[in-house]
Structures are given as structure tokens and as C-alpha cells.
Design a protein around this motif. Sequence first.
Motif, PDB file in Angstrom:
ATOM      1  N   TYR A   1      46.950  32.841  33.142  1.00  0.00           N
ATOM      2  CA  TYR A   1      46.148  31.631  33.400  1.00  0.00           C
ATOM      3  C   TYR A   1      44.772  31.658  32.734  1.00  0.00           C
ATOM      4  CZ  TYR A   1      49.559  30.918  37.181  1.00  0.00           C
ATOM      5  OH  TYR A   1      50.702  30.737  37.897  1.00  0.00           O
ATOM      6  N   THR A   2      44.078  32.803  32.903  1.00  0.00           N
ATOM      7  CA  THR A   2      42.650  32.805  32.569  1.00  0.00           C
ATOM      8  C   THR A   2      42.406  32.860  31.074  1.00  0.00           C
ATOM      9  OG1 THR A   2      42.311  33.895  34.660  1.00  0.00           O
ATOM     10  CG2 THR A   2      40.484  33.979  33.116  1.00  0.00           C
ATOM     11  N   PHE A   3      43.051  33.801  30.386  1.00  0.00           N
ATOM     12  CA  PHE A   3      42.812  33.908  28.954  1.00  0.00           C
ATOM     13  C   PHE A   3      43.213  32.623  28.217  1.00  0.00           C
ATOM     14  CE2 PHE A   3      43.054  38.852  29.213  1.00  0.00           C
ATOM     15  CZ  PHE A   3      41.742  38.891  29.684  1.00  0.00           C
TER      16      PHE A   3
ATOM     17  N   ALA B   1      30.896  42.908  40.301  1.00  0.00           N
ATOM     18  CA  ALA B   1      31.716  42.087  41.189  1.00  0.00           C
ATOM     19  C   ALA B   1      32.891  42.882  41.745  1.00  0.00           C
ATOM     20  CB  ALA B   1      32.233  40.874  40.434  1.00  0.00           C
ATOM     21  N   HIS B   2      33.162  42.664  43.012  1.00  0.00           N
ATOM     22  CA  HIS B   2      34.330  43.138  43.771  1.00  0.00           C
ATOM     23  C   HIS B   2      34.120  44.517  44.415  1.00  0.00           C
ATOM     24  CE1 HIS B   2      36.342  39.564  42.493  1.00  0.00           C
ATOM     25  NE2 HIS B   2      36.048  39.856  41.227  1.00  0.00           N
ATOM     26  N   CYS B   3      34.218  45.608  43.671  1.00  0.00           N
ATOM     27  CA  CYS B   3      33.922  46.941  44.240  1.00  0.00           C
ATOM     28  C   CYS B   3      34.722  47.230  45.505  1.00  0.00           C
ATOM     29  CB  CYS B   3      32.426  47.070  44.531  1.00  0.00           C
ATOM     30  SG  CYS B   3      31.411  46.899  43.064  1.00  0.00           S
TER      31      CYS B   3
ATOM     32  N   THR C   1      31.341  33.378  45.055  1.00  0.00           N
ATOM     33  CA  THR C   1      32.607  32.630  45.117  1.00  0.00           C
ATOM     34  C   THR C   1      33.663  33.185  44.162  1.00  0.00           C
ATOM     35  OG1 THR C   1      31.892  31.086  43.401  1.00  0.00           O
ATOM     36  CG2 THR C   1      31.428  30.473  45.702  1.00  0.00           C
ATOM     37  N   ASP C   2      33.248  33.654  42.985  1.00  0.00           N
ATOM     38  CA  ASP C   2      34.190  34.066  41.938  1.00  0.00           C
ATOM     39  C   ASP C   2      35.208  32.986  41.574  1.00  0.00           C
ATOM     40  OD1 ASP C   2      35.226  35.755  39.958  1.00  0.00           O
ATOM     41  OD2 ASP C   2      36.692  36.638  41.332  1.00  0.00           O
ATOM     42  N   VAL C   3      34.824  31.721  41.608  1.00  0.00           N
ATOM     43  CA  VAL C   3      35.679  30.686  40.996  1.00  0.00           C
ATOM     44  C   VAL C   3      35.912  31.096  39.546  1.00  0.00           C
ATOM     45  CG1 VAL C   3      35.594  28.299  40.112  1.00  0.00           C
ATOM     46  CG2 VAL C   3      34.901  28.794  42.489  1.00  0.00           C
TER      47      VAL C   3
ATOM     48  N   PRO D   1      33.890  28.701  32.992  1.00  0.00           N
ATOM     49  CA  PRO D   1      35.056  28.203  32.245  1.00  0.00           C
ATOM     50  C   PRO D   1      36.348  28.217  33.069  1.00  0.00           C
ATOM     51  CG  PRO D   1      33.849  29.919  31.050  1.00  0.00           C
ATOM     52  CD  PRO D   1      33.401  29.967  32.467  1.00  0.00           C
ATOM     53  N   GLN D   2      36.275  28.726  34.302  1.00  0.00           N
ATOM     54  CA  GLN D   2      37.501  28.830  35.104  1.00  0.00           C
ATOM     55  C   GLN D   2      37.660  27.700  36.117  1.00  0.00           C
ATOM     56  OE1 GLN D   2      37.935  32.836  36.664  1.00  0.00           O
ATOM     57  NE2 GLN D   2      37.602  33.768  34.651  1.00  0.00           N
ATOM     58  N   VAL D   3      36.935  26.602  35.902  1.00  0.00           N
ATOM     59  CA  VAL D   3      37.104  25.432  36.776  1.00  0.00           C
ATOM     60  C   VAL D   3      38.587  25.045  36.863  1.00  0.00           C
ATOM     61  CG1 VAL D   3      36.692  22.937  36.872  1.00  0.00           C
ATOM     62  CG2 VAL D   3      34.790  24.484  36.402  1.00  0.00           C
TER      63      VAL D   3
ATOM     64  N   GLN E   1      48.712  38.553  40.701  1.00  0.00           N
ATOM     65  CA  GLN E   1      47.545  39.383  40.980  1.00  0.00           C
ATOM     66  C   GLN E   1      46.768  39.597  39.679  1.00  0.00           C
ATOM     67  OE1 GLN E   1      47.931  42.570  43.741  1.00  0.00           O
ATOM     68  NE2 GLN E   1      48.806  41.185  45.247  1.00  0.00           N
ATOM     69  N   LEU E   2      45.673  40.335  39.763  1.00  0.00           N
ATOM     70  CA  LEU E   2      44.632  40.293  38.725  1.00  0.00           C
ATOM     71  C   LEU E   2      45.111  40.322  37.263  1.00  0.00           C
ATOM     72  CD1 LEU E   2      41.649  40.186  37.950  1.00  0.00           C
ATOM     73  CD2 LEU E   2      41.610  42.663  38.091  1.00  0.00           C
ATOM     74  N   LEU E   3      45.813  41.390  36.842  1.00  0.00           N
ATOM     75  CA  LEU E   3      46.051  41.551  35.404  1.00  0.00           C
ATOM     76  C   LEU E   3      46.989  40.461  34.872  1.00  0.00           C
ATOM     77  CD1 LEU E   3      46.158  45.468  35.228  1.00  0.00           C
ATOM     78  CD2 LEU E   3      44.206  43.931  34.861  1.00  0.00           C
TER      79      LEU E   3
ATOM     80  N   TRP F   1      47.348  37.517  36.345  1.00  0.00           N
ATOM     81  CA  TRP F   1      46.554  36.271  36.502  1.00  0.00           C
ATOM     82  C   TRP F   1      45.673  36.058  35.269  1.00  0.00           C
ATOM     83  CZ3 TRP F   1      41.152  35.821  37.050  1.00  0.00           C
ATOM     84  CH2 TRP F   1      40.682  34.600  37.531  1.00  0.00           C
ATOM     85  N   LEU F   2      45.047  37.140  34.793  1.00  0.00           N
ATOM     86  CA  LEU F   2      44.214  37.020  33.589  1.00  0.00           C
ATOM     87  C   LEU F   2      45.065  36.586  32.398  1.00  0.00           C
ATOM     88  CD1 LEU F   2      41.958  40.219  33.875  1.00  0.00           C
ATOM     89  CD2 LEU F   2      41.159  37.851  33.918  1.00  0.00           C
ATOM     90  N   ASN F   3      46.217  37.261  32.204  1.00  0.00           N
ATOM     91  CA  ASN F   3      47.047  36.972  31.033  1.00  0.00           C
ATOM     92  C   ASN F   3      47.714  35.595  31.105  1.00  0.00           C
ATOM     93  OD1 ASN F   3      46.597  39.340  29.519  1.00  0.00           O
ATOM     94  ND2 ASN F   3      47.968  40.486  30.880  1.00  0.00           N
TER      95      ASN F   3
HETATM   96  N1  GUN Z   1      38.282  41.055  35.851  1.00  0.00           N
HETATM   97  C1  GUN Z   1      38.140  40.823  34.532  1.00  0.00           C
HETATM   98  N2  GUN Z   1      37.995  39.507  34.272  1.00  0.00           N
HETATM   99  C2  GUN Z   1      38.060  38.885  35.459  1.00  0.00           C
HETATM  100  C3  GUN Z   1      37.981  37.516  35.846  1.00  0.00           C
HETATM  101  O1  GUN Z   1      37.822  36.604  35.035  1.00  0.00           O
HETATM  102  N3  GUN Z   1      38.093  37.266  37.180  1.00  0.00           N
HETATM  103  C4  GUN Z   1      38.251  38.254  38.094  1.00  0.00           C
HETATM  104  N4  GUN Z   1      38.335  37.940  39.385  1.00  0.00           N
HETATM  105  N5  GUN Z   1      38.348  39.541  37.758  1.00  0.00           N
HETATM  106  C5  GUN Z   1      38.246  39.855  36.452  1.00  0.00           C
END
Ligand code: GUN
Length: 436
Positions: free
Chosen positions: A93-95, A263-265, A313-315, A74-76, A85-87, A89-91
Motif C-alpha cells: 500500500y504505502t510504497f 516512532a513506535h519503540c 497518530t501515525d496516519v 503522503p499517507q492520507v 502487517q508492517l512490511l 503493508w509498506l510494500n
Molecule cells: N516503518 C517504515 N516506514 C514506515 C511507515 O511509513 N509507517 C510505519 N508505521 N512504519 C514504518
Amino acid sequence: MNLQGYRGQVLHYIDESTPQYFADGILVIDQDSGTVQDCGKSDAVLQAHPGLNVKSYQNALIMPGLIDTHIHYPQVDVIASYGTQLLEWLNNYTFPTEMAFENPEVAEETAEFFLNELLKNGTTTALVFGTVHKGSVDAFFKASEKRNTRMICGKVMMDRNAPEDLCDTVETSVADTQALIDEWHGKGRQLYAITPRFAITSTPEQLAAAGKLLADNPGVYMQTHLAENKDEVAFVQELFPDSKSYLDVYDQFGLLGEHSIFAHCIYLEDGDYHRMNATGSKISFCPTSNLFIGSGLFRLDDQPAPVDVSVATDVGGGTSFSMLQTMNEAYKVCQLRGSNLSPQRAFYMMTLGNAAALSLDDKIGNFETGKEADFVVFDLACTDLMKRRQAICKNIDEILFSLMILGDDRAVTETFVAGQSVWRKTDEVMKVAGAH
Ligand code: GUN
Ligand code: ZN
């Protein structure tokens, strides 16, 4: 049987340290069953199969289909989102983007586009996140079933720290997940992954429910995110003050194991590597995403205890669908950490290594007789620069290295799934040429 040969340079891996390379080779597949029947030097294969129908490719390298162990379909439309950065970015763009997947038409259209994009890049199997909506996963599996691709996907479980419209509950997440497992896991080539997004967006009750689903459904996968970003790690510590580490949160709820892919670690504790090793848990290294979202440099070569690392890839945190581009960035991450990622290791990881991380190496990942015939034909002369650079390569290592540094979707001539051609660049080129 309905045999068909494909001729070019052929490379695959018997195991991590055993590449099999034929400068002039033929891959033989049975189009009826969609499986590999033979693979070897051209003269030997032609002798073994008199009258074999053979398609020859120029400047080509034929390899097993590439595998991506962490990606969000869904993140195309989140790809290339600026400045966070992550948190955040989620709020930001992603959500909001994932919210639209409540509409099945959005899910269907995006799943079609996404799968075409994977195949165009030579990727034939992926471990994929849907959204919180059950319908997002139905739409994905339907689109995958249509193409007969071997895909693993799951409905995101998230019941806190996200917009209310994007949250499920313990009860609905369990009911939806179980219904999806019952319908899709093992149907044709489709497989299911239980998908708690990460520790921040699930209550302890939901993580416990995810652990129970994993225990109750042998053979299904578990995918989540782990220790990607420093602020994320600190927030998890606040939410779970009694846990020994971020990994320990998942461990307490029974989420570690051979079918669990994290993922990531990037920010693991030393003891976490030992615990992942002991439980057979797997890591997805996502270099383009880790660099783009500014998360950090993954430790590929200096782990306190060896953990199976796959590559992904984590697209849309990642910036490319191309596993070649992903390896280009992986190489640079290793350079910055003082090691070298060899091209042979990179191509092993993209194929048999990633298949093994997904416990699918008995089905895909190389050209052993009987394996499912997913493969990619690379074009080693796809751009003027690639053609020029390839012309001075002295051996297969140099060919592979320039392919992974300079290559992307332009380097994929044709992609096959279970013996059927599903993407051909020439068609596209001809279509474009015809338009002028
Ligand atoms: N951590 C929680 N959700 C996500 C996501 O959608 N992408 C990435 N990269 N990290 C996350
Ligand atoms: Zn992710």
C-alpha cells in the motif's frame, strides 16, 4: 497591541503535575503579534483589561493546540488499508502510494488536504514525514507557510529495500536534505527533520550521511521508526549483524539525541531504554497504528529506564487524525498492560508534553504570556451522546475523560493558529445546511 478575549472553560498545563483550570475563564491574545497576553478567571481578566473585546463560547473548553509527534502526510490515501502487517503493508500500500508524489500537483493537493484535516481536528503542530521526493517537502512547507502553522517536516532518505523509483542515493539524499534545510529550517514557523525512513531502507553509508547532516546542522530534528514489528526487528538484525540492538544501529551512526524522535519503540531491549535516557532521545507512542497494523502493545508505564514519551497518530498506519481518538486507544493499550492513563496526563501529553518532546515548550504547548497563540475550542455538546455524558460529569477529570473517549473532529468548534482563526465548524455546518 490588538487584544481579543475568548471565553469558556479554559485549561492548560504549567507543567506535568500543574493543570490550570478556569471553569469560567478568558484567554487573551494579541492579534497583531499572534501571542498569548493573559489567561485567567473571567472576572479578573475583565477587570485587568477594561473594554476587552470578548467572544464567548457555550459548552466549550479552550485548550492549547494539539501536537502530533509522528505522522506521514503522503499517507492520507493509505489510511484504512486492509489485512497486512508492517512490511507487507509498506510494500502493498504505502510504497505505491508514495510513488505518486513525484508529481508536484499530487504533493500540493495532498498537503492542502492534510493540513486542513489536522486543523479540523485541533492539531496545530506536527512532526511530519514527506516522501523521498524533495518536491514533496517543498509542497508541504509552502502549504504550512500559507497557514502560518508551526510544522516540522523532512524528506525521506531511503536507498535500498524499496522499489527503485522510490529510492534516492547517498549523494542525492544529502544534497536534497541540505538544500531543504537551507531553504526551510527556521523560515517563519517551519522547521526541518532529517528523515531516514528506518534501518531497513538505508545502507550504512546513508545512515552515516544522516548522522553527519545532523551534526552539521545544529537545531534540526531527526525522525525515524524503531522496533515497531517483530519481523522488522529480525530483518534489521540480519542487515546489521554486528549491532547490539536495533537502537544501536542508529546510535553507531550518531542519530541519537535531544532532537531525535523515534516512532513506535515496542520491541526495545532493556539497555536501549537506558541509552535513550542518557542521550535525551524521544519516543512517539502511536496507539491507533500499533493496534491497526497489529504491531503490539507499547510499554508506557513499565519502562526499565524513563524515556520521554510523546503521543502520535501515525496516519496512514494510524486510523485517525484525531488526537482525542489517539488517546482513546492509548487508554485501552494501557488497560491491556495493567495501567491507567489518567485524563489529565493524556491532555498534558497532547499539549505541553508533546511540545517538550519537540523542544518547543518555550514557544507552544500552554497559555503562558508570550507563547504563540495556537489554540483549540472544543465543543462539549457536539453529539447527543457527548452532551448527555458531559451533563453528568462532576469535575474536570470526568469532562476530559469523556471528551477523549467520545470525541473526534466533531468535538472541535474552532482552531486558531498564531491568533488567527483557521478552522470553524459552524461555517462548515452552515455550508452543508445551505446545500439542502
Ligand atoms: N516503518 C517504515 N516506514 C514506515 C511507515 O511509513 N509507517 C510505519 N508505521 N512504519 C514504518
Ligand atoms: Zn510512521
